[in-house]
Design a protein around this motif. Sequence first.
Motif, mmCIF file in Angstrom:
data_model
loop_
_atom_site.group_PDB
_atom_site.id
_atom_site.type_symbol
_atom_site.label_atom_id
_atom_site.label_comp_id
_atom_site.label_asym_id
_atom_site.label_seq_id
_atom_site.Cartn_x
_atom_site.Cartn_y
_atom_site.Cartn_z
ATOM 1 N N PRO A 238 -24.323 20.351 -0.131
ATOM 2 C CA PRO A 238 -24.177 18.884 -0.192
ATOM 3 C C PRO A 238 -22.714 18.488 -0.420
ATOM 4 N N ALA A 239 -22.290 17.399 0.201
ATOM 5 C CA ALA A 239 -20.907 16.947 0.080
ATOM 6 C C ALA A 239 -20.568 16.534 -1.338
ATOM 7 N N SER A 240 -21.553 16.104 -2.097
ATOM 8 C CA SER A 240 -21.308 15.646 -3.467
ATOM 9 C C SER A 240 -20.994 16.798 -4.424
ATOM 10 N N HIS A 241 -21.143 18.057 -3.949
ATOM 11 C CA HIS A 241 -20.919 19.206 -4.823
ATOM 12 C C HIS A 241 -19.438 19.361 -5.175
ATOM 13 N N ILE A 242 -18.530 18.977 -4.253
ATOM 14 C CA ILE A 242 -17.095 19.120 -4.475
ATOM 15 C C ILE A 242 -16.565 17.823 -5.079
ATOM 16 N N GLN A 243 -15.973 17.918 -6.266
ATOM 17 C CA GLN A 243 -15.463 16.722 -6.943
ATOM 18 C C GLN A 243 -14.272 16.146 -6.167
ATOM 19 N N GLY A 244 -14.294 14.812 -5.982
ATOM 20 C CA GLY A 244 -13.151 14.122 -5.375
ATOM 21 C C GLY A 244 -13.018 14.291 -3.882
ATOM 22 N N ARG A 245 -13.997 14.872 -3.233
ATOM 23 C CA ARG A 245 -13.957 15.039 -1.783
ATOM 24 C C ARG A 245 -15.121 14.287 -1.144
ATOM 25 N N PRO A 246 -14.868 13.649 0.026
ATOM 26 C CA PRO A 246 -13.540 13.493 0.659
ATOM 27 C C PRO A 246 -12.725 12.382 -0.015
ATOM 28 N N LYS A 247 -11.402 12.551 -0.035
ATOM 29 C CA LYS A 247 -10.546 11.541 -0.674
ATOM 30 C C LYS A 247 -10.361 10.304 0.207
ATOM 31 N N ARG A 248 -10.300 10.491 1.513
ATOM 32 C CA ARG A 248 -10.130 9.386 2.489
ATOM 33 C C ARG A 248 -8.861 8.588 2.182
ATOM 34 N N TRP A 249 -7.768 9.316 1.944
ATOM 35 C CA TRP A 249 -6.522 8.626 1.609
ATOM 36 C C TRP A 249 -5.939 7.856 2.803
ATOM 37 N N ARG A 250 -6.167 8.335 3.990
ATOM 38 C CA ARG A 250 -5.659 7.593 5.158
ATOM 39 C C ARG A 250 -6.347 6.228 5.263
ATOM 40 N N GLU A 251 -7.641 6.232 5.081
ATOM 41 C CA GLU A 251 -8.382 4.966 5.107
ATOM 42 C C GLU A 251 -7.878 4.030 4.010
ATOM 43 N N LYS A 252 -7.641 4.638 2.794
ATOM 44 C CA LYS A 252 -7.114 3.839 1.686
ATOM 45 C C LYS A 252 -5.731 3.299 2.010
ATOM 46 N N CYS A 253 -4.905 4.115 2.658
ATOM 47 C CA CYS A 253 -3.553 3.685 3.063
ATOM 48 C C CYS A 253 -3.618 2.467 3.980
ATOM 49 N N MET A 254 -4.489 2.504 4.977
ATOM 50 C CA MET A 254 -4.598 1.382 5.921
ATOM 51 C C MET A 254 -5.147 0.135 5.232
ATOM 52 N N GLU A 255 -6.058 0.317 4.285
ATOM 53 C CA GLU A 255 -6.573 -0.834 3.538
ATOM 54 C C GLU A 255 -5.469 -1.501 2.732
ATOM 55 N N ILE A 256 -4.599 -0.671 2.099
ATOM 56 C CA ILE A 256 -3.493 -1.234 1.308
ATOM 57 C C ILE A 256 -2.513 -1.973 2.213
ATOM 58 N N LEU A 257 -2.202 -1.380 3.374
ATOM 59 C CA LEU A 257 -1.297 -2.058 4.309
ATOM 60 C C LEU A 257 -1.867 -3.401 4.753
ATOM 61 N N GLU A 258 -3.139 -3.419 5.052
ATOM 62 C CA GLU A 258 -3.762 -4.681 5.461
ATOM 63 C C GLU A 258 -3.728 -5.694 4.328
ATOM 64 N N THR A 259 -3.952 -5.227 3.095
ATOM 65 C CA THR A 259 -3.883 -6.129 1.933
ATOM 66 C C THR A 259 -2.476 -6.677 1.748
ATOM 67 N N VAL A 260 -1.468 -5.824 1.976
ATOM 68 C CA VAL A 260 -0.073 -6.271 1.873
ATOM 69 C C VAL A 260 0.193 -7.417 2.848
ATOM 70 N N ILE A 261 -0.287 -7.248 4.069
ATOM 71 C CA ILE A 261 -0.071 -8.294 5.081
ATOM 72 C C ILE A 261 -0.822 -9.569 4.705
ATOM 73 N N ILE A 262 -2.038 -9.432 4.206
ATOM 74 C CA ILE A 262 -2.804 -10.613 3.779
ATOM 75 C C ILE A 262 -2.068 -11.338 2.658
ATOM 76 N N ASN A 263 -1.526 -10.562 1.692
ATOM 77 C CA ASN A 263 -0.801 -11.187 0.570
ATOM 78 C C ASN A 263 0.457 -11.889 1.052
ATOM 79 N N LYS A 264 1.150 -11.291 2.008
ATOM 80 C CA LYS A 264 2.363 -11.924 2.529
ATOM 81 C C LYS A 264 2.045 -13.264 3.195
ATOM 82 N N CYS A 265 0.885 -13.331 3.857
ATOM 83 C CA CYS A 265 0.508 -14.588 4.527
ATOM 84 C C CYS A 265 -0.023 -15.626 3.536
ATOM 85 N N THR A 266 -0.681 -15.160 2.481
ATOM 86 C CA THR A 266 -1.264 -16.116 1.530
ATOM 87 C C THR A 266 -0.288 -16.555 0.459
#
Length: 756
Positions: A238-266
Motif C-alpha cells: 500500500p502507498a500509505s506504508h511509506i511515510q511522506g510519499r508521494p511528496k508531490r512537490w512539483r504540484e505544490k510548486c505550481m500551486e504556489i506560483l499560481e497563488t503568487v500570481i493571484i496575490n499580485k492581481c488582488t
Amino acid sequence: MEFQQAVTETIENAARDVANQLSKPESLEKLEQFKRKIARKKGTVESQLRNTIQTQLDGVHSGLAKLKESEAVIHEIRDKMAEVGHMYKQCAELTEVVNPIKDVNRKYRQLQATTTHINNIFSVPNGVRQTRELIEAGDLLPAHGILSELEHTRDELLVQLFLSEESFVEKNTSLHHYFEPLSGLSDFLGQQLWLRINDTFKLIAEEPRKIVTALRIIEREEKIDKSVAELLKEENIPASHIQGRPKRWREKCMEILETVIINKCTEVVPADRLTSPDEWIRDYLSSMASICFQCLDVIKKHGPKCFPPSYDIFTTCLRWFHENLRNVIGNLISSDLNSRDTSTLIIWIIDLKESFKQALSIDFDSVGPMISQEQHDEMVKICLEEEVRQTLTLVKEMMDEEFKFWCGSQGPDTDITGICYTSVTISLFQMVDQHLEAFTQMGRNIKLQLLERLIGVLIEFQDKYRARAEDYITQHSNAPLFFPFIIAIANNCKQAIDFTAQLKQRACVEYNATTLKREIEEGFKVLTEKFDEIGIHCCDLLLDAVFADMKPLLDNLFSKDEWLPQDHPHKLFLNIERTLTEHNTQGFVHLKQQYHSYIIVCALDRLVKAYLQGMLERRLVLKKDKERETAARLIQEEVRKLSSMFSKLSHATNTKHIGVIEKLSELVRVKQEGLVLEITALAHHYPNLRANHIIAVLAMRGDLNKNSAKKIMEQTPYSSDNLENSRPQQAGAVKKNDEASLLQSLNVPNPYGMFR
C-alpha cells in the motif's frame, strides 16, 4: 414424390419443345438435323455430369483423409494433457518442500538490506543534524542529497519490513519512530523551497541560481516519487506504508506560483469611485496591466532558462494571468459600471491585447477570450445607448438654440463669399465626428455600429429641423429677417449634404469598401434626400415670394393696354427684370451654388410658363397685320432679353427651350398662306407641342374662324383624329428645365370648341 414430379415436368417440357420445333410441315424435312442436334446436347450434358460427380468424389476422398489425420492429432493431445496433469500434481508436493527455502531467502534479503544500510542507520542522528545546518545555511542542494540518502534507507527498510508479514505492524514500529525526524526535516526543506518559489518573479532575474536549485530538488523528488510508486506497485505494498510519499512537490510548486500570481492581481485595489469618479478605473486598469506586463516580461526572458521545458512556464503563467484578468474584468462588469467606465474598460482590453502583442509577442486570444461574447455585446450596448442618449440631448439643445436664433434680432452669419448660414450643421457634424473619433479605439466594428446609430440621430435631427422650419415659416413669415434665415436654412441643408457625403467617403476609406452595409447606405441616402427636400422647399418658398411680387406684371403680359403700347415698349419686361435682379442681388446670391442655380432655373421656367400661358389665353386679339407684326417682334425681342438676363444670372442655366416662345410667335406674324408650313416645322422641332397649343396661339390672330383653323390643322401633322384627343394633362408645377415639362403643365383653353 419430388423426383417423379421432376420427371413429369421434364417430359412435358420436352413435348412442348418438340411441338414448337415441328409446328410447320416443312420442319419434318429437318427432323434428322434436329435429332443430331439433340444427341450432341445430350452428349455434352452427360460429359459435364460425369466431370461434376468425379470432382465431388475427389473432394470426399480428400476430406476423409484429413479427418483421419485430425483424429490422430487429438489422441496425441489427450496423451500430452494427461502427462501435464501428472507433472502438476508432483509440483504441488515440491512447493511444500521449497517454502522453507523461500523463507530463508526472504530473511536473507532483509538482512542484506539491513547490512547495506547499516552505516546510514547509525548515521541518521548525525545526518539529520548536518542536513538541518545546511538548510539553515542556504545550501539546499547538499542538504537534499543527505536527506534523500536517509529517506532511501528508510524506504528500503520499510519495504523489507512489510515483506516480513509476521513482524509487520503498520506505522507502529521502532523503525518508524527511529526515522520520524526525517519527516520534519523534509518539511523544513520544503518551507525553504516554497520561500524561493514565492519570490520567483524577483529571484529569476536577480538570483536565478536559487530558483534553479529549488527546481532541481523538486525534480529529484518527482523522480523519487515515481520510483517508490513503481516499487510499491511491484511488491504490492500500500502507498500509505511509506511515510511522506508521494511528496508531490512539483504540484505544490505550481500551486504556489499560481497563488503568487493571484496575490499580485488582488493586491491592486481600485480607488474610491466617489473621490475619483473619472480616473479610478483608468488608474486601476493601468496598475493591473503594468503588473502583468512586468511579470510576463521577466518570465519570457528568464523563465525558459531556469525552468525545465516540461513546465512550459511561460504559457502556464500566461494562462494564469489571463484567468485572473478575466476574473477582474468580470468583477468590474458586475459592479454596475457607467457608460464612461464601460468604454474605458473596452478600450483597455483592446489596448492590452495590442500592446502585449507588440512588446512581448503575446496573443491573448490564443489562450481564450478576455470576456464572453454576451458580456462584450452588453458592454457595447451600454456604451452605444448612452452615446445616443447624450447625442439626442445635445441635438435637442442645439435645435432649441437654433430656433431662438431664428427668432432673434441678429441675422445669420456669412462667409467671405457672402453665403448665409448658421452654425447648427457645423456643430452637429463636428459632434458626430468627435463621437466617432472617441470610439475609434474600440475597434472598427463597434465604430460602425455607432455610425449606424448616429445616422439615426441625424435623421431624427432632420425631422425636428424640418418641423421647426415649418413652425418658423408659419409663425414668423412677416419678420424682417425671415428671408435671410430661409436662405440660411437652405444653405445649412446643402452643408449637411456635403458633410454627409464626406462622412460616407471617410467611412468607405476606413473600411476599404466602395459600399457599406445596407442599413448605413440607406441611412446616408435618406439623409441626403431629406436635407435636399428641405433646401428645395426653402428655395420654392423664396421663389413663391418673388413671383407673388411679380404676379400683377405677369398677369398683364400680352394685354393690349400694358404690354402692347408703342410709347413704352418692353415696360412689363423691364419691371420683371428689375424685380428679379433685385431679389437675386439681395437674396439669391447668398445661396450656395447648387440652390442658387436651382432657383434661377425655376424662375426661368416660371417666366417661360407665364409667357406661354399669356399667349395661349388669348389676352390679346390681333386682327391687323401690323399689330401681328409688332406683337411678334416684341415677343422675339423679349425672348432674347430673357435669355440674356438668365445667362447673366447663372451660367448653369439652360435657355434653349425658351425658343419655343419665339417659334410660336411666328404663328402670329406669318401670313395665312404660310401657316401650314410653319406649323409643320414646329411639329418637327418641338414634338411635345400638341394641337391644342397651336390652335390656342392661332386664336390670337383674330383673322381665323373655327373652320379656317380646322382646315389649316388638317393639312399639318396634327390630323383631325389628333384634334379630338389632344387635351393636355392636368396643369402642375414645373420641375424640369425642358419644354416638354413646361408644355405639359400649361392650362390650355379651348377657343374654337374643337376638343372633347
